[in-house]
Design a protein around this motif. Structure first.
Motif, PDB file in Angstrom:
ATOM      1  N   ALA A 174      -7.879  -5.366   2.735  1.00 43.36           N
ATOM      2  CA  ALA A 174      -7.927  -4.157   2.095  1.00 43.36           C
ATOM      3  C   ALA A 174      -7.764  -3.106   3.105  1.00 43.36           C
ATOM      4  O   ALA A 174      -7.614  -1.779   2.684  1.00 43.36           O
ATOM      5  CB  ALA A 174      -9.247  -4.232   1.375  1.00 43.36           C
ATOM      6  N   GLY A 183       2.297   2.256  -3.329  1.00 38.78           N
ATOM      7  CA  GLY A 183       1.323   2.646  -4.453  1.00 38.78           C
ATOM      8  C   GLY A 183       0.101   1.778  -4.759  1.00 38.78           C
ATOM      9  O   GLY A 183      -0.898   2.113  -5.376  1.00 38.78           O
ATOM     10  N   ALA A 184       0.146   0.354  -4.083  1.00 42.60           N
ATOM     11  CA  ALA A 184      -1.078  -0.354  -4.402  1.00 42.60           C
ATOM     12  C   ALA A 184      -2.399   0.303  -3.685  1.00 42.60           C
ATOM     13  O   ALA A 184      -2.340   0.734  -2.622  1.00 42.60           O
ATOM     14  CB  ALA A 184      -0.638  -1.443  -3.877  1.00 42.60           C
ATOM     15  N   THR A 185      -3.241   0.054  -4.587  1.00 43.28           N
ATOM     16  CA  THR A 185      -4.734   0.549  -4.098  1.00 43.28           C
ATOM     17  C   THR A 185      -5.355  -0.599  -3.332  1.00 43.28           C
ATOM     18  O   THR A 185      -4.867  -1.731  -3.368  1.00 43.28           O
ATOM     19  CB  THR A 185      -5.544   0.884  -5.204  1.00 43.28           C
ATOM     20  OG1 THR A 185      -6.058  -0.311  -6.014  1.00 43.28           O
ATOM     21  CG2 THR A 185      -4.958   2.137  -6.076  1.00 43.28           C
ATOM     22  N   LYS A 186      -6.433  -0.239  -2.465  1.00 44.36           N
ATOM     23  CA  LYS A 186      -7.244  -1.360  -1.951  1.00 44.36           C
ATOM     24  C   LYS A 186      -7.541  -2.290  -2.628  1.00 44.36           C
ATOM     25  O   LYS A 186      -7.780  -3.258  -2.504  1.00 44.36           O
ATOM     26  CB  LYS A 186      -8.366  -0.752  -1.134  1.00 44.36           C
ATOM     27  CG  LYS A 186      -7.981   0.046  -0.219  1.00 44.36           C
ATOM     28  CD  LYS A 186      -9.173   0.645   0.848  1.00 44.36           C
ATOM     29  CE  LYS A 186      -8.751   1.635   1.985  1.00 44.36           C
ATOM     30  NZ  LYS A 186     -10.190   2.056   2.777  1.00 44.36           N
ATOM     31  N   GLY A 187      -8.063  -1.821  -4.010  1.00 46.85           N
ATOM     32  CA  GLY A 187      -8.788  -2.787  -5.216  1.00 46.85           C
ATOM     33  C   GLY A 187      -7.540  -3.753  -5.457  1.00 46.85           C
ATOM     34  O   GLY A 187      -7.844  -4.945  -5.649  1.00 46.85           O
ATOM     35  N   ASP A 188      -6.339  -3.290  -5.671  1.00 43.79           N
ATOM     36  CA  ASP A 188      -5.178  -4.356  -6.003  1.00 43.79           C
ATOM     37  C   ASP A 188      -4.808  -5.107  -4.753  1.00 43.79           C
ATOM     38  O   ASP A 188      -4.883  -6.282  -5.401  1.00 43.79           O
ATOM     39  CB  ASP A 188      -3.741  -3.309  -6.333  1.00 43.79           C
ATOM     40  CG  ASP A 188      -3.943  -2.349  -7.315  1.00 43.79           C
ATOM     41  OD1 ASP A 188      -4.677  -2.882  -8.206  1.00 43.79           O
ATOM     42  OD2 ASP A 188      -3.292  -1.381  -7.285  1.00 43.79           O
ATOM     43  N   ARG A 192       0.848  -1.320   0.053  1.00 47.07           N
ATOM     44  CA  ARG A 192       0.202   0.028  -0.049  1.00 47.07           C
ATOM     45  C   ARG A 192       0.932   1.224  -0.033  1.00 47.07           C
ATOM     46  O   ARG A 192       0.639   2.246  -0.821  1.00 47.07           O
ATOM     47  CB  ARG A 192      -0.801  -0.037   1.118  1.00 47.07           C
ATOM     48  CG  ARG A 192      -2.028  -0.891   1.293  1.00 47.07           C
ATOM     49  CD  ARG A 192      -2.936  -0.628   0.207  1.00 47.07           C
ATOM     50  NE  ARG A 192      -3.460   0.653   0.412  1.00 47.07           N
ATOM     51  CZ  ARG A 192      -4.271   1.297   1.012  1.00 47.07           C
ATOM     52  NH1 ARG A 192      -4.857   0.468   2.112  1.00 47.07           N
ATOM     53  NH2 ARG A 192      -4.585   2.419   1.318  1.00 47.07           N
TER      54      ARG A 192
END
Length: 372
Positions: free
Chosen positions: A362, A285-290, A282
């Motif tokens: 998430a 740069g990873a999103t919650k969706g990722d 996170r």
């Protein structure tokens, strides 16, 4: 990435996969055997009542002297397959532990009641000499015995007729079948008898069979008892099968639910160990969706692998189990639809088991990596 994570935790992934296999196999077998069970139940009903799409009616009077009824079953009368049965002929087969009732028949019997021929042959109009056929229940009583005789009415001389065939007629009681011509040639007329007439048109349409039989009965002025009824061998079978299938499917789904809980338990345990890793993703740069896709994909992969293993095991066990259930018949292919159904169910089960860990992953705070 999901595949790499599963390989890194191979032991847990294997346990999660195995927890789903048994439940998926149960669901696959319910779907795979439903069609076989339906066909077998319909066949059993056709053995007893007649082929689906036939018409049936009872004709009263002197069974052996009814020339009109006999003409109805004659080969010269084209347009439909017709057979007649006299179950109250008064004739019995003796020589066994108990007397076996003899059913007189005439016409295209195998065309309207598809008996399973176990041994020997079914007598036809061209069969040389006299012949008698018994069902498998009767054969169990008389096999190996000599001096078998049949009698028709009081005072009639006993006659010897060889048993030339053994059939499965779907009955649980012993039965013997003798051509009408043989019984008529050596027996006195039987009063108050009843002839069951079965007719089936080539199209197999029950309504057309009823109309065909109604017209010929009217022309021949047959003394009909009751009404002409269509033979619907599938009637009631689907309702019964639906109840049984639902019961077994319920058991399979309960077993599958246990597997889902296993995936859920292993997923939550793994999530605790990966909290720092997910928080680090996170922060990079990873999103919650990722994160949700990453974690959910692992569970779905577990479900798909488990379903593939279950399908392979089900295919391997299918023929032996069906052969045992259908008395040695192995010519029953495994339905492809059941395999597809199993793969879909496995994927959904994996997704269901991984849903809660996915939602928790998430919500993993980025601050967790700072604490680490």
């Amino acid at each position: 990435m999901s595949s790499r994570e599963l390989r890194a935790r191979g032991g847990r992934a294997l346990l999660a996969c195995l927890s789903l296999v048994i439940g998926i196999i149960a669901v696959i077998f319910v779907q795979a055997t439903a069609g076989v069970a339906r066909a077998e139940l319909i066949h059993l009903a056709e053995l007893r009542e007649g082929r689906d799409g036939s018409a049936a009616v009872a004709v009263s009077g002197d069974a052996l002297g009814s020339q009109t009824s006999r003409l109805l079953a004659s080969k010269s009368n084209t347009g439909a397959d017709v057979a007649l049965f006299v179950s109250d002929s008064g004739a019995v087969l003796t020589g066994g532990p108990s007397a076996i009732p003899i059913i007189a028949f005439e016409g295209d019997v195998m065309a309207v009641r598809p008996f399973d021929l176990i041994a020997g042959s079914w007598p036809t109009a061209t069969t040389a000499g006299v012949a008698m056929v018994v069902n498998k229940v009767a054969w169990e009583q008389i096999a190996g015995r000599s001096g078998l005789l049949w009698r028709a009415g009081k005072g009639d001389l006993a006659r010897h007729t060889p048993v030339t065939g053994v059939i499965d007629d779907g009955e649980q009681d012993p039965r013997a079948y003798l051509p009408w011509r043989e019984l008529a040639a050596h027996a006195q007329p039987v009063a108050e008898s009843s002839v069951r007439v079965l007719a089936r048109v080539p199209s197999g349409d029950a309504a057309q069979s009823v109309e065909w039989l109604r017209w010929h009965a009217s022309v021949g002025q047959l003394p009909i008892q009751g009404t002409i009824e269509p033979v619907n061998a599938a009637a009631g079978v689907d309702d019964q099968l639906r109840i049984v299938t639902a019961a077994f499917l319920g058991v399979g789904l309960i077993m599958l639910l246990v597997g889902v809980l296993g995936v859920l338990n292993i997923g939550l345990a793994t999530l605790k160990e990966r909290a720092d890793e997910l928080a680090l993703r996170r922060s990079l740069g990873a999103t919650k969706g990722d994160i949700m896709v990453l974690v959910l994909a692992e569970s779905v992969l577990i479900g798909c692998v488990g379903s593939l293993v279950a399908v392979l095991l089900a295919v391997a066990m299918y023929r032996p189990l069906v052969a045992a259930a259908l008395s040695g018949s192995t010519d029953v292919p495994f339905p492809l639809s059941a395999a597809v159904y199993g793969v879909v169910v496995g994927g959904l089960a994996g997704a269901a088991g991984g849903l809660i860990p996915t939602l928790r992953a998430a919500r993993t705070p980025i601050a967790a990596v700072m604490r680490a």
